[in-house]
Design a protein around this motif. Structure first.
Motif, PDB file in Angstrom:
ATOM      1  N   ARG A 110       0.892  -1.213  -0.024  1.00 29.14           N
ATOM      2  CA  ARG A 110      -0.093  -0.071   0.127  1.00 29.14           C
ATOM      3  C   ARG A 110       0.668   1.145   0.131  1.00 29.14           C
ATOM      4  NH1 ARG A 110      -4.472  -1.830   4.601  1.00 29.14           N
ATOM      5  NH2 ARG A 110      -5.924  -3.072   3.215  1.00 29.14           N
ATOM      6  N   GLN A 111       1.798   1.316   0.656  1.00 26.13           N
ATOM      7  CA  GLN A 111       3.062   2.275   0.701  1.00 26.13           C
ATOM      8  C   GLN A 111       3.505   2.614  -0.431  1.00 26.13           C
ATOM      9  OE1 GLN A 111       3.295   4.435   3.295  1.00 26.13           O
ATOM     10  NE2 GLN A 111       4.800   5.714   2.263  1.00 26.13           N
ATOM     11  N   ASP A 112       3.811   1.238  -1.182  1.00 23.85           N
ATOM     12  CA  ASP A 112       4.467   1.581  -2.601  1.00 23.85           C
ATOM     13  C   ASP A 112       3.260   2.157  -3.575  1.00 23.85           C
ATOM     14  OD1 ASP A 112       6.849   0.593  -1.987  1.00 23.85           O
ATOM     15  OD2 ASP A 112       6.308  -1.618  -2.463  1.00 23.85           O
ATOM     16  N   MET A 113       2.307   1.705  -3.290  1.00 24.00           N
ATOM     17  CA  MET A 113       1.196   2.299  -4.158  1.00 24.00           C
ATOM     18  C   MET A 113       0.984   3.506  -3.940  1.00 24.00           C
ATOM     19  SD  MET A 113      -1.704  -0.842  -4.301  1.00 24.00           S
ATOM     20  CE  MET A 113      -2.858   0.044  -5.448  1.00 24.00           C
ATOM     21  N   ALA A 114       0.951   3.979  -2.634  1.00 25.97           N
ATOM     22  CA  ALA A 114       0.869   5.552  -2.369  1.00 25.97           C
ATOM     23  C   ALA A 114       1.968   6.274  -2.932  1.00 25.97           C
ATOM     24  CB  ALA A 114       0.408   5.590  -0.616  1.00 25.97           C
ATOM     25  N   GLU A 115       3.093   5.648  -2.753  1.00 22.60           N
ATOM     26  CA  GLU A 115       4.127   6.760  -3.389  1.00 22.60           C
ATOM     27  C   GLU A 115       4.074   6.625  -4.781  1.00 22.60           C
ATOM     28  OE1 GLU A 115       7.637   4.472  -1.977  1.00 22.60           O
ATOM     29  OE2 GLU A 115       7.445   5.194   0.018  1.00 22.60           O
ATOM     30  N   ARG A 116       3.753   5.421  -5.507  1.00 23.38           N
ATOM     31  CA  ARG A 116       3.438   5.552  -6.973  1.00 23.38           C
ATOM     32  C   ARG A 116       2.270   6.550  -7.282  1.00 23.38           C
ATOM     33  NH1 ARG A 116       5.834   1.373  -9.917  1.00 23.38           N
ATOM     34  NH2 ARG A 116       6.794  -0.151  -8.637  1.00 23.38           N
TER      35      ARG A 116
ATOM     36  N   GLU B 134       1.655   9.137  -5.620  1.00 22.73           N
ATOM     37  CA  GLU B 134       2.052  10.335  -5.257  1.00 22.73           C
ATOM     38  C   GLU B 134       2.986  10.839  -6.347  1.00 22.73           C
ATOM     39  OE1 GLU B 134       2.280  13.954  -3.414  1.00 22.73           O
ATOM     40  OE2 GLU B 134       1.063  12.275  -3.014  1.00 22.73           O
ATOM     41  N   GLN B 135       3.796   9.823  -6.909  1.00 18.91           N
ATOM     42  CA  GLN B 135       4.697   9.939  -8.275  1.00 18.91           C
ATOM     43  C   GLN B 135       3.788  10.554  -9.325  1.00 18.91           C
ATOM     44  OE1 GLN B 135       7.352   6.789  -8.783  1.00 18.91           O
ATOM     45  NE2 GLN B 135       8.714   8.195 -10.584  1.00 18.91           N
TER      46      GLN B 135
ATOM     47  N   GLU C 256       1.847  14.261 -13.242  1.00 16.52           N
ATOM     48  CA  GLU C 256       0.331  14.880 -13.798  1.00 16.52           C
ATOM     49  C   GLU C 256       0.756  16.587 -13.738  1.00 16.52           C
ATOM     50  OE1 GLU C 256      -2.814  13.173 -11.929  1.00 16.52           O
ATOM     51  OE2 GLU C 256      -2.638  11.561 -13.373  1.00 16.52           O
ATOM     52  N   THR C 257       0.932  16.788 -12.600  1.00 13.58           N
ATOM     53  CA  THR C 257       1.214  18.294 -12.077  1.00 13.58           C
ATOM     54  C   THR C 257       2.301  18.729 -13.015  1.00 13.58           C
ATOM     55  OG1 THR C 257       0.700  18.036  -9.919  1.00 13.58           O
ATOM     56  CG2 THR C 257       1.762  19.863 -10.536  1.00 13.58           C
ATOM     57  N   GLN C 258       3.507  17.968 -13.137  1.00 15.43           N
ATOM     58  CA  GLN C 258       4.473  18.576 -14.134  1.00 15.43           C
ATOM     59  C   GLN C 258       4.000  18.693 -15.515  1.00 15.43           C
ATOM     60  OE1 GLN C 258       7.670  16.005 -13.474  1.00 15.43           O
ATOM     61  NE2 GLN C 258       8.134  16.655 -11.353  1.00 15.43           N
ATOM     62  N   LEU C 259       3.229  17.578 -15.984  1.00 12.50           N
ATOM     63  CA  LEU C 259       2.745  17.619 -17.379  1.00 12.50           C
ATOM     64  C   LEU C 259       1.808  19.029 -17.432  1.00 12.50           C
ATOM     65  CD1 LEU C 259       2.456  16.484 -20.179  1.00 12.50           C
ATOM     66  CD2 LEU C 259       0.470  14.901 -18.873  1.00 12.50           C
ATOM     67  N   GLU C 260       1.018  19.197 -16.357  1.00 13.36           N
ATOM     68  CA  GLU C 260       0.020  20.299 -16.758  1.00 13.36           C
ATOM     69  C   GLU C 260       0.776  21.638 -16.727  1.00 13.36           C
ATOM     70  OE1 GLU C 260      -2.565  20.101 -13.429  1.00 13.36           O
ATOM     71  OE2 GLU C 260      -3.787  18.623 -14.253  1.00 13.36           O
TER      72      GLU C 260
END
Length: 450
Positions: free
Chosen positions: A297-303, A305-306, A311-315
């Motif tokens: 779950r932590q890995d999924m959360a980190e992914r 977040e990444q 997405e933010t950088q793309l925007e």
């Protein structure tokens, strides 16, 4: 007992003006509203139980020899220091930890040393609900949960007898918290400073309905033949005391029940311990699996977040591209304006060049005509010079013949007059007047060339 609504009760008393500890335990998934319990005393009790060879979910009595041992004296002094740190000089505070049920004699010595007068609030909950909660949180079986429940409620009742105390329940707190607060004030002879309409809204919001996750009908507990008579009888007495008040005639029955549980402990302890060992192994395995799941779950959360960062950088990049496109369009518009202006200037230059070429052509034509006229004038001047020469020659010949001289002079005069007439006619002609500025312009150019 654990999972009996002690946190809810402590939270209500805290809202009504009782001081809590300096270091509160943090809320978690098992208790989202908070524990209203000292984190220092939680660790203290864990260490104390370890020194006595027991733990929080043990249904056996505390070892009889522990209270007289050197560790007990050390923990006594540590408890005094911890209480001072946690509650200072408070005149009204709540000390809450389910493990105190099994340590009342120990804590009474501590209270005496720090000068605190305890008033005991004993709350219980339907054992079926407690078992469901412990099963979900800790994987403890219903039978073992009931034994742990008996140990806590029976020890707490026996060791607080003849002390200032009152009995309530989690169900009563959730249905009529004001009645519980009034009962506590009356039974313990104290006043809750914030027991008012102003605090009622806070309490109601705190005791929301989803605070009670496991609910059982009391009759199911009292009438079920599948449950131990120890549990049913104890629960029936506590329920009656909550509704009707404590009855000393029930003390004998409670003592008998407590004695039966104590006597049964040696006979079943080993069997239960074996089962607990297996349960511990399963719990450890479950903990390992849970840890793996948590890691995933932590890995999924980190992914996630990444992905959000990307997405933010793309925007942001798309926004930047949009800005650049707008700037490029603006530059193209400015460039097009410049091109249009350059084309206009080129046309003006071409018109100027064409006009200059026409002027130069006209100037060349005038120059040609002037040259012709200058040649004609030169011829006239030459003729005049020749005429004067002839006059001189005629003067020389004048003596020879006066008639011839007069004739020649008249002839010459006549020619001169004709020439003068032609020159005058030329000067008075329209073409001569029109070309006058050009002759001035040509004379100026010639003077510049010289």
């Amino acid at each position: 007992m654990h999972r009996s609504g002690t946190s809810a009760l402590s939270g209500v008393l805290n809202i009504l003006g009782c001081d809590g500890p300096a270091t509160l335990m943090a809320p978690n998934e098992s208790n989202e509203k908070g524990y209203f319990e000292s984190s220092k005393l939680y660790r203290f009790h864990t260490d104390l139980f370890a020194s006595a060879g027991t733990h929080w979910d043990d249904w056996l009595p505390m070892p009889a020899t522990w209270s007289a041992s050197p560790p007990a004296r050390e923990f006594h002094q540590l408890a005094v220091e911890t209480m001072t740190d946690e509650f200072g000089q408070s005149r009204l505070f709540v000390l809450k930890d389910p493990r105190i049920c099994r340590l009342v004699p120990f804590w009474e010595d501590v209270f005496q040393e720090i000068g605190a007068t305890p008033g005991y609030v004993l709350t219980h909950r339907n054992p079926l609900e407690v078992a469901a909660s412990l099963g979900k949180r800790n994987g403890i079986t219903t039978g073992l949960s009931h034994l742990i429940w008996l140990r806590h409620v029976l020890d707490a009742e026996a060791n607080t007898r003849n002390r200032p105390r009152c009995f309530t329940s989690f169900a009563q707190l959730m249905s009529n918290w004001t009645g519980v607060a009034e009962k506590i004030q009356t039974a313990l002879d104290l006043s809750l400073p914030r027991f008012s309409l102003g605090a009622a809204t806070e309490v109601e919001a705190f005791l929301e309905s989803d605070l009670q996750h496991h609910k059982e009908v009391p009759g199911k507990m009292l009438q079920s033949p599948m449950l131990s008579t120890w549990v049913r009888d104890t629960y029936e007495i506590l329920e009656r005391w909550v509704s009707d008040g404590e009855n000393s005639e029930d003390h004998k029955r409670l003592d008998a029940l407590r004695g039966a549980v104590d006597r049964a402990a040696p006979n079943f302890a080993q069997v239960i311990k074996s089962g607990l060992d297996k349960a511990d192994a399963l719990t450890k395995e479950q903990a390992t699996i849970t840890a793996c799941i948590d890691d995933l779950r932590q890995d999924m959360a980190e992914r996630d977040e990444q992905v959000k960062r990307l997405e933010t950088q793309l925007e942001q990049a798309q926004f930047r591209v949009s800005e650049l496109d707008q700037a490029h369009a603006a530059l193209l518009a400015e460039h097009q304006q410049d091109v249009t202006e350059i084309q206009r200037l080129n046309k003006e230059i071409e018109r100027e060049r064409s006009a200059r070429s026409s002027a130069e052509a006209r100037s060349a034509e005038f120059d040609s005509r002037l040259q012709v006229q200058f040649r004609e004038l030169s011829d006239v001047t030459r003729l005049l010079a020749e005429s004067e020469k002839r006059e001189q020659e005629g003067a020389a010949l004048l003596s020879e013949t006066e008639t011839r001289k007069e004739a020649e002079k008249a002839e010459i005069q006549e020619i001169a007059n004709q020439l003068r007439d032609e020159i005058a006619a030329l000067h008075n002609s329209r073409s001569w007047r029109i070309t006058w500025p050009l002759r001035r312009f040509t004379d100026g150019i010639r003077s510049l060339r010289k």
